[in-house]
Design a protein around this motif. Structure first.
Motif, PDB file in Angstrom:
ATOM      1  N   MET A   9       0.825  -1.203   0.000  1.00  0.00           N
ATOM      2  CA  MET A   9       0.000   0.000   0.000  1.00  0.00           C
ATOM      3  C   MET A   9       0.859   1.253   0.000  1.00  0.00           C
ATOM      4  SD  MET A   9      -3.199   0.410  -0.260  1.00  0.00           S
ATOM      5  CE  MET A   9      -3.651   1.989  -0.942  1.00  0.00           C
ATOM      6  N   ALA A  10       1.986   1.200   0.700  1.00  0.00           N
ATOM      7  CA  ALA A  10       2.898   2.347   0.700  1.00  0.00           C
ATOM      8  C   ALA A  10       3.411   2.618  -0.713  1.00  0.00           C
ATOM      9  CB  ALA A  10       4.060   2.095   1.656  1.00  0.00           C
ATOM     10  N   LYS A  11       3.725   1.557  -1.449  1.00  0.00           N
ATOM     11  CA  LYS A  11       4.178   1.719  -2.830  1.00  0.00           C
ATOM     12  C   LYS A  11       3.073   2.294  -3.707  1.00  0.00           C
ATOM     13  CE  LYS A  11       5.963  -0.887  -6.790  1.00  0.00           C
ATOM     14  NZ  LYS A  11       6.331  -2.238  -7.305  1.00  0.00           N
ATOM     15  N   SER A  87      -3.972   1.365  -8.082  1.00  0.00           N
ATOM     16  CA  SER A  87      -4.179   0.171  -7.249  1.00  0.00           C
ATOM     17  C   SER A  87      -2.867  -0.557  -6.979  1.00  0.00           C
ATOM     18  CB  SER A  87      -5.153  -0.783  -7.953  1.00  0.00           C
ATOM     19  OG  SER A  87      -4.512  -1.410  -9.052  1.00  0.00           O
ATOM     20  N   LEU A  88      -2.970  -1.641  -6.214  1.00  0.00           N
ATOM     21  CA  LEU A  88      -1.801  -2.461  -5.897  1.00  0.00           C
ATOM     22  C   LEU A  88      -1.190  -3.078  -7.150  1.00  0.00           C
ATOM     23  CD1 LEU A  88      -3.101  -4.386  -2.740  1.00  0.00           C
ATOM     24  CD2 LEU A  88      -1.728  -2.301  -2.807  1.00  0.00           C
ATOM     25  N   GLY A  89      -1.978  -3.195  -8.203  1.00  0.00           N
ATOM     26  CA  GLY A  89      -1.476  -3.806  -9.424  1.00  0.00           C
ATOM     27  C   GLY A  89      -0.721  -2.858 -10.329  1.00  0.00           C
ATOM     28  N   ASN A  90      -0.715  -1.570 -10.027  1.00  0.00           N
ATOM     29  CA  ASN A  90      -0.035  -0.605 -10.892  1.00  0.00           C
ATOM     30  C   ASN A  90       1.457  -0.553 -10.606  1.00  0.00           C
ATOM     31  OD1 ASN A  90      -2.992   1.211 -10.712  1.00  0.00           O
ATOM     32  ND2 ASN A  90      -2.083   0.636 -12.672  1.00  0.00           N
ATOM     33  N   THR A  91       2.195  -0.116 -11.629  1.00  0.00           N
ATOM     34  CA  THR A  91       3.651  -0.012 -11.538  1.00  0.00           C
ATOM     35  C   THR A  91       4.083   1.402 -11.905  1.00  0.00           C
ATOM     36  OG1 THR A  91       4.001  -0.618 -13.860  1.00  0.00           O
ATOM     37  CG2 THR A  91       3.855  -2.431 -12.252  1.00  0.00           C
ATOM     38  N   ALA A  92       5.368   1.674 -11.704  1.00  0.00           N
ATOM     39  CA  ALA A  92       5.906   2.983 -12.084  1.00  0.00           C
ATOM     40  C   ALA A  92       5.756   3.206 -13.578  1.00  0.00           C
ATOM     41  CB  ALA A  92       7.374   3.071 -11.659  1.00  0.00           C
ATOM     42  N   ALA A  93       5.842   2.140 -14.373  1.00  0.00           N
ATOM     43  CA  ALA A  93       5.676   2.265 -15.825  1.00  0.00           C
ATOM     44  C   ALA A  93       4.265   2.724 -16.178  1.00  0.00           C
ATOM     45  CB  ALA A  93       5.985   0.925 -16.493  1.00  0.00           C
ATOM     46  N   ASP A  94       3.274   2.262 -15.406  1.00  0.00           N
ATOM     47  CA  ASP A  94       1.896   2.711 -15.646  1.00  0.00           C
ATOM     48  C   ASP A  94       1.760   4.212 -15.421  1.00  0.00           C
ATOM     49  OD1 ASP A  94       1.140   0.073 -16.126  1.00  0.00           O
ATOM     50  OD2 ASP A  94       0.621  -0.276 -14.028  1.00  0.00           O
ATOM     51  N   ILE A  95       2.378   4.709 -14.367  1.00  0.00           N
ATOM     52  CA  ILE A  95       2.302   6.140 -14.062  1.00  0.00           C
ATOM     53  C   ILE A  95       3.011   6.937 -15.146  1.00  0.00           C
ATOM     54  CG2 ILE A  95       2.861   7.936 -12.389  1.00  0.00           C
ATOM     55  CD1 ILE A  95       0.674   5.905 -11.530  1.00  0.00           C
ATOM     56  N   ASP A  96       4.163   6.441 -15.602  1.00  0.00           N
ATOM     57  CA  ASP A  96       4.881   7.114 -16.693  1.00  0.00           C
ATOM     58  C   ASP A  96       4.014   7.179 -17.943  1.00  0.00           C
ATOM     59  OD1 ASP A  96       7.075   7.432 -15.062  1.00  0.00           O
ATOM     60  OD2 ASP A  96       8.144   5.683 -15.851  1.00  0.00           O
ATOM     61  N   GLN A  97       3.317   6.083 -18.254  1.00  0.00           N
ATOM     62  CA  GLN A  97       2.448   6.055 -19.427  1.00  0.00           C
ATOM     63  C   GLN A  97       1.285   7.032 -19.272  1.00  0.00           C
ATOM     64  OE1 GLN A  97       1.054   2.154 -20.471  1.00  0.00           O
ATOM     65  NE2 GLN A  97      -0.123   2.853 -22.242  1.00  0.00           N
ATOM     66  N   LEU A  98       0.742   7.105 -18.057  1.00  0.00           N
ATOM     67  CA  LEU A  98      -0.364   8.028 -17.799  1.00  0.00           C
ATOM     68  C   LEU A  98       0.080   9.478 -17.979  1.00  0.00           C
ATOM     69  CD1 LEU A  98      -3.271   8.524 -16.796  1.00  0.00           C
ATOM     70  CD2 LEU A  98      -2.366   8.499 -14.462  1.00  0.00           C
ATOM     71  N   VAL A  99       1.221   9.835 -17.400  1.00  0.00           N
ATOM     72  CA  VAL A  99       1.726  11.201 -17.518  1.00  0.00           C
ATOM     73  C   VAL A  99       2.051  11.523 -18.979  1.00  0.00           C
ATOM     74  CG1 VAL A  99       3.579  12.772 -16.857  1.00  0.00           C
ATOM     75  CG2 VAL A  99       2.588  11.221 -15.155  1.00  0.00           C
ATOM     76  N   GLN A 100       2.650  10.571 -19.680  1.00  0.00           N
ATOM     77  CA  GLN A 100       2.971  10.793 -21.088  1.00  0.00           C
ATOM     78  C   GLN A 100       1.713  10.959 -21.926  1.00  0.00           C
ATOM     79  OE1 GLN A 100       5.979  11.368 -22.592  1.00  0.00           O
ATOM     80  NE2 GLN A 100       4.593  11.887 -24.291  1.00  0.00           N
ATOM     81  N   ALA A 101       0.664  10.205 -21.592  1.00  0.00           N
ATOM     82  CA  ALA A 101      -0.596  10.324 -22.322  1.00  0.00           C
ATOM     83  C   ALA A 101      -1.181  11.724 -22.152  1.00  0.00           C
ATOM     84  CB  ALA A 101      -1.581   9.268 -21.828  1.00  0.00           C
ATOM     85  N   PHE A 102      -1.115  12.267 -20.934  1.00  0.00           N
ATOM     86  CA  PHE A 102      -1.618  13.620 -20.711  1.00  0.00           C
ATOM     87  C   PHE A 102      -0.747  14.652 -21.428  1.00  0.00           C
ATOM     88  CE2 PHE A 102      -4.128  12.094 -16.975  1.00  0.00           C
ATOM     89  CZ  PHE A 102      -5.340  12.644 -17.370  1.00  0.00           C
ATOM     90  N   THR A 103       0.551  14.424 -21.477  1.00  0.00           N
ATOM     91  CA  THR A 103       1.447  15.329 -22.198  1.00  0.00           C
ATOM     92  C   THR A 103       1.117  15.325 -23.685  1.00  0.00           C
ATOM     93  OG1 THR A 103       3.199  14.916 -20.576  1.00  0.00           O
ATOM     94  CG2 THR A 103       3.859  15.869 -22.680  1.00  0.00           C
ATOM     95  N   THR A 104       0.915  14.129 -24.247  1.00  0.00           N
ATOM     96  CA  THR A 104       0.529  14.016 -25.656  1.00  0.00           C
ATOM     97  C   THR A 104      -0.820  14.667 -25.906  1.00  0.00           C
ATOM     98  OG1 THR A 104       1.771  11.945 -25.861  1.00  0.00           O
ATOM     99  CG2 THR A 104       0.092  12.381 -27.542  1.00  0.00           C
ATOM    100  N   LEU A 105      -1.734  14.468 -24.979  1.00  0.00           N
ATOM    101  CA  LEU A 105      -3.063  15.066 -25.105  1.00  0.00           C
ATOM    102  C   LEU A 105      -2.964  16.580 -25.214  1.00  0.00           C
ATOM    103  CD1 LEU A 105      -6.218  14.440 -24.801  1.00  0.00           C
ATOM    104  CD2 LEU A 105      -5.892  15.134 -22.424  1.00  0.00           C
TER     105      LEU A 105
END
Length: 233
Positions: A9-11, A87-105
């Motif tokens: 949960m901390a992660k 969620s617990l299933g997310n990774t740092a790569a998911d967050i990077d993809q999310l931020v990049q998607a907003f940047t592209t948007l």
């Protein structure tokens, strides 16, 4: 969870905080935080709500862009926002993809306030203009009943209206009548009209616009919103 729940949960919270810190740096975007909610007791840090209307786009449009072109899935869109669950299933790569998607948007799909709807369609020829833009969103105005005290008190209770005689009218004839059903757009799942309330033009415009932009109207007998159930005069 039993053995490593606290560490997991901390992660998760670290990932959510990283997204909440990075996304507001993208021009035109903001993220809901407890600072914006002075009366808020607590904020679920795993729920990430991003305001996208500053890009001249609706949350419905952004959700479509993310799903079709950028490989991002939101929990749900609304007129001006997107909400994500970290969620617990997310990774740092998911967050990077999310931020990049907003940047592209913001770079490729932004619609300026003075641009016509659909202008500047980005990668993939995205032209989902039938849903309108965030710059033209209708906000339902508060209903004031001059004969009541306090001013916002409906003329009938929901129970009284629910059991009263009713009739079905075309939506264009329902304005100023007393509503006899619960009409709730989703998202966000908050009723705009309840039994016993006066049907106002601003409420009807708001409901029709949500439907046009891709939202779902629930609770009413006619899901197409062509007719409304009102109290018989």
């Amino acid at each position: 969870m039993a053995l490593h729940g606290e560490a997991l949960m901390a992660k998760t919270l670290q990932l959510a905080d990283a997204a909440r810190k990075q996304i507001p740096h993208v021009p035109g975007l903001s993220v809901l935080s407890s600072v914006q909610l002075p009366r808020c007791f607590s904020l679920d840090r795993t729920r990430l709500t991003v305001t996208v209307s500053g890009l001249g786009l609706t949350g419905f449009e952004v959700d479509d862009i993310f799903d079709r072109y950028l490989g991002v899935q939101a929990e749900f869109p609304s007129l001006q926002h997107l909400t994500f669950i970290i969620s617990l299933g997310n990774t740092a790569a998911d967050i990077d993809q999310l931020v990049q998607a907003f940047t592209t948007l913001a770079t490729e799909y932004r619609r300026n306030a003075d641009s016509p709807a659909g202008a500047g369609a980005g990668r993939g020829g995205f032209k989902e203009i039938s849903r309108g833009s965030a710059d033209s969103l209708v906000k339902p105005a508060p209903t004031v009943f001059p004969w009541s005290n306090p001013p916002l008190q409906p003329p009938l209770s929901p129970r009284e209206a629910f059991f009263a005689p009713t009739e079905i009218l075309p939506i264009e004839q329902a304005e100023s009548r007393i509503c006899a059903e619960l009409i709730c757009p989703y998202p966000p799942g908050i009723p705009v009209l309840l039994p016993g309330e006066i049907v106002t033009k601003s409420a009807l415009d708001y409901l029709q616009q949500i439907q046009t932009m891709g939202g779902v109207i629930s609770g009413c007998a006619d899901a197409t919103l062509k007719t409304l159930k009102v109290l018989t005069l």
